[in-house]
Design a protein around this motif. Structure first.
Motif, PDB file in Angstrom:
ATOM      1  N   LEU A 318       5.468   4.282   5.529  1.00 12.82           N
ATOM      2  CA  LEU A 318       5.952   2.907   5.489  1.00 12.82           C
ATOM      3  C   LEU A 318       5.875   2.285   4.097  1.00 12.82           C
ATOM      4  O   LEU A 318       6.701   1.473   3.728  1.00 12.82           O
ATOM      5  N   PHE A 319       4.842   2.650   3.351  1.00 12.35           N
ATOM      6  CA  PHE A 319       4.614   1.971   2.079  1.00 12.35           C
ATOM      7  C   PHE A 319       4.619   2.920   0.889  1.00 12.35           C
ATOM      8  O   PHE A 319       4.511   2.485  -0.249  1.00 12.35           O
ATOM      9  N   GLY A 320       4.687   4.206   1.155  1.00 16.23           N
ATOM     10  CA  GLY A 320       4.588   5.148   0.046  1.00 16.23           C
ATOM     11  C   GLY A 320       3.207   5.148  -0.580  1.00 16.23           C
ATOM     12  O   GLY A 320       3.032   5.559  -1.713  1.00 16.23           O
ATOM     13  N   VAL A 321       2.203   4.675   0.168  1.00 18.34           N
ATOM     14  CA  VAL A 321       0.821   4.686  -0.319  1.00 18.34           C
ATOM     15  C   VAL A 321       0.051   5.664   0.557  1.00 18.34           C
ATOM     16  O   VAL A 321      -0.023   5.471   1.767  1.00 18.34           O
ATOM     17  N   PRO A 322      -0.484   6.738  -0.010  1.00 20.33           N
ATOM     18  CA  PRO A 322      -1.100   7.758   0.835  1.00 20.33           C
ATOM     19  C   PRO A 322      -2.328   7.240   1.573  1.00 20.33           C
ATOM     20  O   PRO A 322      -3.142   6.517   1.005  1.00 20.33           O
ATOM     21  N   GLY A 333       4.846  16.245  -2.026  1.00 21.97           N
ATOM     22  CA  GLY A 333       5.817  17.217  -1.518  1.00 21.97           C
ATOM     23  C   GLY A 333       7.114  16.545  -1.108  1.00 21.97           C
ATOM     24  O   GLY A 333       8.207  17.053  -1.371  1.00 21.97           O
ATOM     25  N   MET A 334       7.014  15.375  -0.490  1.00 26.18           N
ATOM     26  CA  MET A 334       8.227  14.669  -0.067  1.00 26.18           C
ATOM     27  C   MET A 334       9.067  14.271  -1.270  1.00 26.18           C
ATOM     28  O   MET A 334      10.287  14.431  -1.276  1.00 26.18           O
ATOM     29  N   VAL A 335       8.389  13.738  -2.299  1.00 28.25           N
ATOM     30  CA  VAL A 335       9.118  13.329  -3.499  1.00 28.25           C
ATOM     31  C   VAL A 335       9.832  14.530  -4.104  1.00 28.25           C
ATOM     32  O   VAL A 335      10.977  14.450  -4.543  1.00 28.25           O
ATOM     33  N   LEU A 336       9.133  15.669  -4.088  1.00 28.63           N
ATOM     34  CA  LEU A 336       9.714  16.893  -4.633  1.00 28.63           C
ATOM     35  C   LEU A 336      10.954  17.315  -3.854  1.00 28.63           C
ATOM     36  O   LEU A 336      11.870  17.931  -4.386  1.00 28.63           O
ATOM     37  N   LEU A 337      10.989  16.992  -2.567  1.00 29.31           N
ATOM     38  CA  LEU A 337      12.153  17.319  -1.743  1.00 29.31           C
ATOM     39  C   LEU A 337      13.258  16.274  -1.905  1.00 29.31           C
ATOM     40  O   LEU A 337      14.287  16.339  -1.245  1.00 29.31           O
ATOM     41  N   GLY A 338      12.999  15.299  -2.766  1.00 25.53           N
ATOM     42  CA  GLY A 338      14.010  14.270  -2.995  1.00 25.53           C
ATOM     43  C   GLY A 338      13.962  13.155  -1.964  1.00 25.53           C
ATOM     44  O   GLY A 338      14.920  12.403  -1.820  1.00 25.53           O
ATOM     45  N   ILE A 339      12.859  13.058  -1.197  1.00 22.71           N
ATOM     46  CA  ILE A 339      12.735  11.987  -0.208  1.00 22.71           C
ATOM     47  C   ILE A 339      11.740  10.969  -0.749  1.00 22.71           C
ATOM     48  O   ILE A 339      10.582  11.315  -0.975  1.00 22.71           O
ATOM     49  N   GLN A 340      12.175   9.746  -0.990  1.00 26.53           N
ATOM     50  CA  GLN A 340      11.256   8.707  -1.465  1.00 26.53           C
ATOM     51  C   GLN A 340      10.681   7.990  -0.259  1.00 26.53           C
ATOM     52  O   GLN A 340      11.398   7.284   0.443  1.00 26.53           O
ATOM     53  N   PRO A 341       9.376   8.177   0.012  1.00 23.53           N
ATOM     54  CA  PRO A 341       8.804   7.466   1.159  1.00 23.53           C
ATOM     55  C   PRO A 341       8.772   5.971   0.879  1.00 23.53           C
ATOM     56  O   PRO A 341       8.752   5.553  -0.273  1.00 23.53           O
ATOM     57  N   GLY A 342       8.751   5.195   1.910  1.00 21.45           N
ATOM     58  CA  GLY A 342       8.795   3.741   1.762  1.00 21.45           C
ATOM     59  C   GLY A 342       9.566   3.186   2.939  1.00 21.45           C
ATOM     60  O   GLY A 342      10.118   3.944   3.744  1.00 21.45           O
ATOM     61  N   ILE A 343       9.616   1.878   3.017  1.00 20.85           N
ATOM     62  CA  ILE A 343      10.233   1.242   4.167  1.00 20.85           C
ATOM     63  C   ILE A 343      11.700   1.648   4.300  1.00 20.85           C
ATOM     64  O   ILE A 343      12.229   1.795   5.408  1.00 20.85           O
ATOM     65  N   THR A 344      12.366   1.926   3.174  1.00 21.88           N
ATOM     66  CA  THR A 344      13.767   2.342   3.223  1.00 21.88           C
ATOM     67  C   THR A 344      13.914   3.613   4.042  1.00 21.88           C
ATOM     68  O   THR A 344      14.877   3.767   4.800  1.00 21.88           O
ATOM     69  N   LEU A 345      12.965   4.532   3.889  1.00 18.06           N
ATOM     70  CA  LEU A 345      13.034   5.805   4.625  1.00 18.06           C
ATOM     71  C   LEU A 345      12.977   5.551   6.121  1.00 18.06           C
ATOM     72  O   LEU A 345      13.803   6.064   6.888  1.00 18.06           O
ATOM     73  N   VAL A 346      12.003   4.742   6.552  1.00 21.04           N
ATOM     74  CA  VAL A 346      11.832   4.527   7.980  1.00 21.04           C
ATOM     75  C   VAL A 346      13.030   3.766   8.548  1.00 21.04           C
ATOM     76  O   VAL A 346      13.458   4.007   9.682  1.00 21.04           O
ATOM     77  N   GLN A 347      13.588   2.854   7.760  1.00 24.79           N
ATOM     78  CA  GLN A 347      14.709   2.065   8.271  1.00 24.79           C
ATOM     79  C   GLN A 347      16.008   2.859   8.324  1.00 24.79           C
ATOM     80  O   GLN A 347      16.784   2.720   9.268  1.00 24.79           O
ATOM     81  N   THR A 348      16.233   3.679   7.306  1.00 26.07           N
ATOM     82  CA  THR A 348      17.540   4.339   7.248  1.00 26.07           C
ATOM     83  C   THR A 348      17.516   5.771   7.770  1.00 26.07           C
ATOM     84  O   THR A 348      18.541   6.301   8.144  1.00 26.07           O
ATOM     85  N   ARG A 349      16.359   6.413   7.753  1.00 23.81           N
ATOM     86  CA  ARG A 349      16.299   7.810   8.206  1.00 23.81           C
ATOM     87  C   ARG A 349      15.269   7.935   9.329  1.00 23.81           C
ATOM     88  O   ARG A 349      14.333   8.708   9.259  1.00 23.81           O
TER      89      ARG A 349
ATOM     90  N   GLY B 191       0.778   1.698  -6.205  1.00 23.29           N
ATOM     91  CA  GLY B 191       1.151   1.462  -4.811  1.00 23.29           C
ATOM     92  C   GLY B 191       0.192   0.501  -4.146  1.00 23.29           C
ATOM     93  O   GLY B 191       0.602  -0.400  -3.413  1.00 23.29           O
ATOM     94  N   ALA B 192      -1.111   0.654  -4.419  1.00 23.98           N
ATOM     95  CA  ALA B 192      -2.104  -0.264  -3.844  1.00 23.98           C
ATOM     96  C   ALA B 192      -1.870  -1.669  -4.369  1.00 23.98           C
ATOM     97  O   ALA B 192      -2.029  -2.654  -3.639  1.00 23.98           O
ATOM     98  N   GLY B 193      -1.461  -1.787  -5.626  1.00 23.10           N
ATOM     99  CA  GLY B 193      -1.145  -3.090  -6.194  1.00 23.10           C
ATOM    100  C   GLY B 193       0.035  -3.726  -5.481  1.00 23.10           C
ATOM    101  O   GLY B 193       0.046  -4.926  -5.217  1.00 23.10           O
ATOM    102  N   ARG B 194       1.029  -2.883  -5.141  1.00 21.39           N
ATOM    103  CA  ARG B 194       2.207  -3.398  -4.437  1.00 21.39           C
ATOM    104  C   ARG B 194       1.817  -3.893  -3.047  1.00 21.39           C
ATOM    105  O   ARG B 194       2.314  -4.915  -2.575  1.00 21.39           O
ATOM    106  N   LEU B 195       0.913  -3.168  -2.374  1.00 24.05           N
ATOM    107  CA  LEU B 195       0.435  -3.608  -1.060  1.00 24.05           C
ATOM    108  C   LEU B 195      -0.213  -4.987  -1.169  1.00 24.05           C
ATOM    109  O   LEU B 195       0.003  -5.845  -0.321  1.00 24.05           O
ATOM    110  N   ALA B 196      -1.003  -5.198  -2.227  1.00 22.08           N
ATOM    111  CA  ALA B 196      -1.655  -6.496  -2.416  1.00 22.08           C
ATOM    112  C   ALA B 196      -0.598  -7.588  -2.577  1.00 22.08           C
ATOM    113  O   ALA B 196      -0.747  -8.698  -2.069  1.00 22.08           O
ATOM    114  N   PHE B 197       0.496  -7.264  -3.288  1.00 21.01           N
ATOM    115  CA  PHE B 197       1.583  -8.233  -3.451  1.00 21.01           C
ATOM    116  C   PHE B 197       2.227  -8.524  -2.093  1.00 21.01           C
ATOM    117  O   PHE B 197       2.476  -9.672  -1.739  1.00 21.01           O
ATOM    118  N   GLU B 198       2.486  -7.477  -1.318  1.00 22.45           N
ATOM    119  CA  GLU B 198       3.145  -7.670  -0.021  1.00 22.45           C
ATOM    120  C   GLU B 198       2.265  -8.467   0.931  1.00 22.45           C
ATOM    121  O   GLU B 198       2.763  -9.168   1.807  1.00 22.45           O
TER     122      GLU B 198
END
Lengths: 648, 362
Positions: A318-322, A333-349, B191-198
């Motif tokens: 959801l946030f791209g924060v492990p 590994g996901m980034v290496l596969l060309g997939i950027q995790p984040g809300i965009t991923l969950v919404q569009t894929r 990324g943790a900084g961005r979470l704090a912003f959100e």
């Protein structure tokens, strides 16, 4: 949402995806079984193959690997008392006593069945939660996370055994060890003694193995027989499965707990097993067997730790924060596969998201199934004479510790922590309390600092903070009422009163560490010194309390495993075995890992194990081949040795 | 016979000097059958690790003899540990290379006492630039440089990792704009900084290009964040141009000019440019020891050029490397020399500023 979920389900069961997932599971089990290795080693095996792979299959392979790491590490926790990874530390408390009682197969199969159910429940929760978990994750601010670290620390009340004073002093020491390194707010070095190695703090794997594995190895060597005290395999794997089925609610509760804690970025999976364990203790009517081999003490952490991986996917996707260490690897590994995790991923894929979730469930089933099959054979290791196993365990412990930062200082720290653990065991100090303090120290300090900076002191009145505070208070009260029955350190010998001076001297060391922490903190800036001052005073207070109890002769504080021997004027030989560890580290430092093992193995097997020369040589050769094999296969490093380094 | 004997002896010695590759016998430009060890002073899965693992198989493909390129992660000390180790151990046979990042460059610029490496000893064969965007919560009612007074009027929290990390030029930019920013240090990652912003804990934030595109653009579209400026691309000659990933956003320099009516100048601006050059224009670099034979450097440069020139490079690089032009060979090396030759006055300025503003001392 349902369409996407069903579409993904179809994807998961296609031949190629399933095949790669199983490959991932095999790699995950292989690195999970080996202590000290984990997601990171697994990644370095899989990453070269990811390049140019179809993303769905590649994701399946990665998830297969990541999902089963907390499954495979149960083997060493149960069989050898070595916490295989941070996820299986609490499993040691009851799993290892079960193995010693000859019930290794039961403990293992209960653990794997719990892992399976926990993992699947985690995936189910995740499949619903992923679309609405965003507000939940965002509602946990630094203030709530700080309160959760306090909640984690309150587990000390449950895990202290007979003496709360010792528990507080031990947790305090753990917090002090956790202070070592740079201050999160100011970057100032603290308690580093000017040693570069200590700037990053002591790695968790080194502390955990030093505290648990080394004292157990020495204890078993002293006893001189096999790990199992009986010859039967004790009921076997069917019994473990029935144990799990008898506690369905415990499994569900712990899995839910694991899922939620895993979903909070920053807290990590390191405490989830302890929280689940304490929860099991608090909700059990008969607590007398905890720490001595209660199967529920295995079921609880193992159901939680696999579910935790599912939870950890939430912030990752959801946030791209492990959400955990292995999720950081998965994210790479996901980034290496060309997939950027984040809300965009969950919404569009959403289909891809569900592929990941279903793969997680499937990997848990496949992994636990394979382990149950394996467990029937591996459990026999507990029947082997321990002197034959000991050199392997010593080698693996050293190997695992060295992988932490690839510094010889890792091994020195391992032996130092081993000595601390050895005497804590002897004098009846709760080692889990130290470990919990250590694990939570950075979070406790960092989140408190952030909470105060973001909210001033108003953070105390946030509703989430108040709720967690109430839970913590309830947990402490319950823990104090019932905790006294649980002991990870054995029964007290009535003769213990006779060796009081030694016990007081050992306690004085805790007081010394606390004073050193306070004194060194005085020279720091305000933000850098608040935390070390607090934990130093806490640890010091605990140590003084223990000293008072010892001086008064309170039975709860008195404990010495070697008291009877000491009265008889004999020596238990602990120091001799500790010297053995020091010798092995010195040899590794001088001549390198493989040559040192080539010397140590035959010497140990022939002199101490009284093994025939041929057998000793065969065992040596296979051990060296094994360690060399995995080192090259995973492009790892072994210590080179000072002599070689100066030659080149 | 003597030949054979000395050969065996050499063989024995070689195997005794465990696993040290027999480089003396290899022909310089041919890496056939060799292992190239690529030290990454960060953990697996982080930005620099992923960057290296993206390039590693391509180097393997394009270097003469198709050597095996193995990534070796040596994390610790915010990359100082691994870089120190490389500086101490790396041979000049071209079989050992290092991947660096902003957090390797900045401590060297500041003269951190733990640093035992010197960029003057290294030569760069490939450098990957990155950019970033500063954005603010809509509640401050700021939408551009015209609202500078509103911006200056509020105390705004900024969730950062450390004063000397990647955010250093951002913090310096805030100071130059005379904003009342209260940094909260100790975030585990951007990324943790961005979470704090959100969560609404911090009011202003900064993300590098890939994270901005994937995680902040949705916030901007939903009206939960307002971009203020992109840092911009600082060229080797000191000029600042618009970020190719964000052609519509003003650079920091433009923002400053429009907000204050004058172009930025002086020691602070010199220091900002040095930090930008070392930390963003050259954010990630492949370096080799400078005493590596010229033909080996040439082989690496040719390989890097071939990778970057491949027709599908942009597509495969995706958002992670963004729209930035990768610097190769002499161009990368010239920029490296320029970036790390820092004027002592600028260094003094930075050290004083860090001490006065954040109580950080070396």
């Amino acid at each position: 949402m349902l369409d996407a979920a069903l579409l993904a389900l179809g994807q998961v069961f296609t031949g190629a995806h399933l095949g790669f997932l199983v490959i991932g599971v095999f790699v995950g089990l292989a690195v999970g079984i080996m202590p000290g290795l984990g997601g990171i080693a697994g990644m370095s095996i899989l990453l070269p193959f990811l390049y140019g792979m179809d993303p769905t299959s590649a994701l399946g392979m990665l998830i297969g690997m990541v999902a089963v790491i907390p499954t495979g590490d149960t083997f060493t926790s149960v069989m050898m008392g070595i916490p295989g990874s941070s996820a299986s530390q609490a499993t040691v408390l009851d799993g290892f006593p079960l193995a010693k009682r000859g019930e290794a197969a039961r403990a293992l199969s209960a653990a794997f069945a719990s892992s399976l159910f926990g993992g699947v429940i985690g995936a189910l929760v995740l499949s619903v939660a992923i679309v609405m978990a965003r507000p939940l994750v965002l509602s946990f601010s630094s203030a709530e996370l700080f309160m959760l670290t306090l909640f984690g620390l309150s587990m000390v009340a449950v895990l202290s055994g007979r003496s709360l004073a010792k528990g507080i002093a031990a947790a305090g020491l753990g917090l002090i060890v956790g202070v070592i390194g740079t201050a999160p707010a100011t970057g100032e070095p603290r308690l580093t003694l000017g040693i570069d190695y200590l700037y990053d703090g002591i790695p968790l794997v080194v502390v955990a193995m030093g505290l648990f594995a080394i004292p157990e190895i020495i204890d078993l060597l002293k006893r001189g027989n096999a790990i199992s005290e009986t010859t039967g395999l004790g009921g076997g794997w069917g019994r473990g499965l029935r144990d799990v089925l008898r506690h369905p609610w415990l499994v569900t509760r712990c899995a839910g707990l694991g899922c939620v804690i895993g979903a909070l970025p920053g807290l990590g999976g390191a405490v989830v097993d302890w929280i689940a364990y304490s929860h099991a203790v608090q909700t059990s009517r008969d607590k007398s067997q905890y720490g001595k081999g209660d199967i529920r003490g295995v079921i609880a952490p193992e159901s939680a730790n696999n579910a935790c991986q599912g939870g950890a996917l939430v912030p990752t996707l959801l946030f791209g924060v492990p959400g955990s260490g292995s999720m950081a690897v998965f994210l790479g590994g996901m980034v290496l596969l060309g997939i950027q995790p984040g809300i965009t991923l969950v919404q569009t894929r959403l289909d891809l998201t569900y592929t990941i979730i279903w793969s997680l469930a499937l990997a848990n089933i496949v992994g636990a199934g394979l382990c149950v099959l394996l467990a029937r054979y591996v459990a026999r290791l507990t029947q082997i004479r321990f002197v034959y196993l000991a050199p392997f365990m010593i080698m693996i412990t050293m190997f695992a510790a060295f992988q932490a930062t690839r510094s010889i200082a890792d091994l020195v720290a391992l032996v130092v922590m081993g000595a601390v653990g050895l005497y804590m065991r002897r004098f009846g100090w709760p080692r889990p309390a130290l470990l919990i303090g250590f694990v939570l120290a950075p979070g406790a300090e960092g989140y408190l600092y952030q909470a105060v900076q973001f909210y001033d002191w108003d953070w105390i009145w946030r509703p989430g903070v108040l709720i967690i505070a109430a839970i913590t208070v309830a947990s402490v009260v319950l823990g104090l009422r019932y905790g006294a029955d649980i002991s990870s350190e054995g029964e007290t010998d009535p003769a213990a009163a006779a060796t009081r001076p030694r016990q007081m001297a050992f306690t004085a060391l805790f007081l010394g560490a606390a004073l050193a922490c306070v004194v060194s903190a005085l020279g720091l800036s305000f933000l850098g010194q608040v935390f070390p001052l607090t934990v130093g005073l806490l640890a010091g207070g605990g140590a003084v309390w223990v000293l008072a109890h010892l001086a008064l002769g309170r039975a709860s504080a008195l404990h010495d495993d070697d008291a009877a021997l000491a009265i008889a004027g004999r020596w238990s030989g602990r120091e001799l075995y500790l010297a053995l560890f020091v010798g092995v580290v010195a040899a590794i430092w001088l001549i390198g890992f493989l040559p040192a093992m080539a010397l140590f193995f035959p010497l140990f097997l022939i002199l101490i194990g009284k093994a025939p020369v041929i057998r000793a040589l065969i065992l040596t050769a296979s051990a060296l081949a094994f360690i060399y094999g995995i080192t090259t296969a995973m492009s790892l490093r072994l210590p080179e040795g000072l002599i070689l380094a100066t030659l080149t | 016979m003597t030949n054979l004997k000395s050969l065996t002896l050499r063989g024995l010695l070689a195997s005794a000097i465990a696993l040290a590759p027999l480089t003396t016998t290899a022909i310089a430009q041919d890496f056939a059958g060799e292992n190239i060890e690529w030290t990454i002073p960060f953990g697996v899965g982080g930005g620099t690790d992923v960057w290296a693992r993206f390039f590693a198989p391509q180097f393997s493909e394009h270097l003469p003899g198709n050597p095996n390129v193995v990534v070796l992660n040596v994390p610790g000390g915010g990359s100082i540990t691994g870089a120190n180790q490389f500086a101490m151990r790396a041979e000049s046979d071209g079989l050992e290379i290092l991947g660096t990042s902003a957090s390797t460059q900045f401590p060297a610029i500041l003269g951190d006492p733990r640093v035992r490496y010197d960029y003057a000893d290294w030569t760069a064969v490939l450098a990957s630039p990155v950019g970033g965007v500063v954005y603010i919560a809509p509640s401050y009612g700021v939408s551009g440089p015209a609202d500078i007074e509103a911006l200056r009027g509020a105390e705004i929290r900024f969730a950062a990792q450390s004063a000397t990390g990647l955010e250093m030029p951002v913090l310096l930019a805030f100071a130059m704009l005379d904003l009342n920013i209260r940094p909260v240090f100790g975030m585990e990652s951007r990324g943790a900084g961005r979470l704090a912003f959100e969560r609404g804990e911090s009011g202003i934030d900064f993300q590098t290009t890939p994270a901005y595109l994937s995680s902040v653009v949705p916030l901007v579209e939903a009206g939960n964040a307002v971009p203020l400026f992109a840092l911009g691309v600082v060229n080797a000659d000191g000029s600042v141009s618009r970020d190719p990933s964000f052609p519509d956003l003003p650079t920091f320099v433009e923002f400053f000019e429009q907000a204050t009516g004058a172009a930025p100048e002086g020691e602070a601006f010199d220091a900002w440019r040095s930090l930008m050059l070392a930390g963003f224009s050259l954010q990630k670099m492949v370096v080799l020891p400078r005493d590596v034979p010229a033909e080996i450097i040439a082989a690496y440069t040719a390989a890097a050029q071939a990778i970057v020139d491949a027709p599908d490079f942009r597509e495969r690089a995706g958002e992670e490397l963004g729209a930035y032009t990768q610097l190769v060979g002499a161009e990368a090396d010239a920029a490296l020399t320029e970036a790390l030759q820092i004027d002592p006055a600028v260094r003094d300025y930075l050290v004083t500023w860090l001490r006065d503003a954040f109580n950080v001392s070396f």
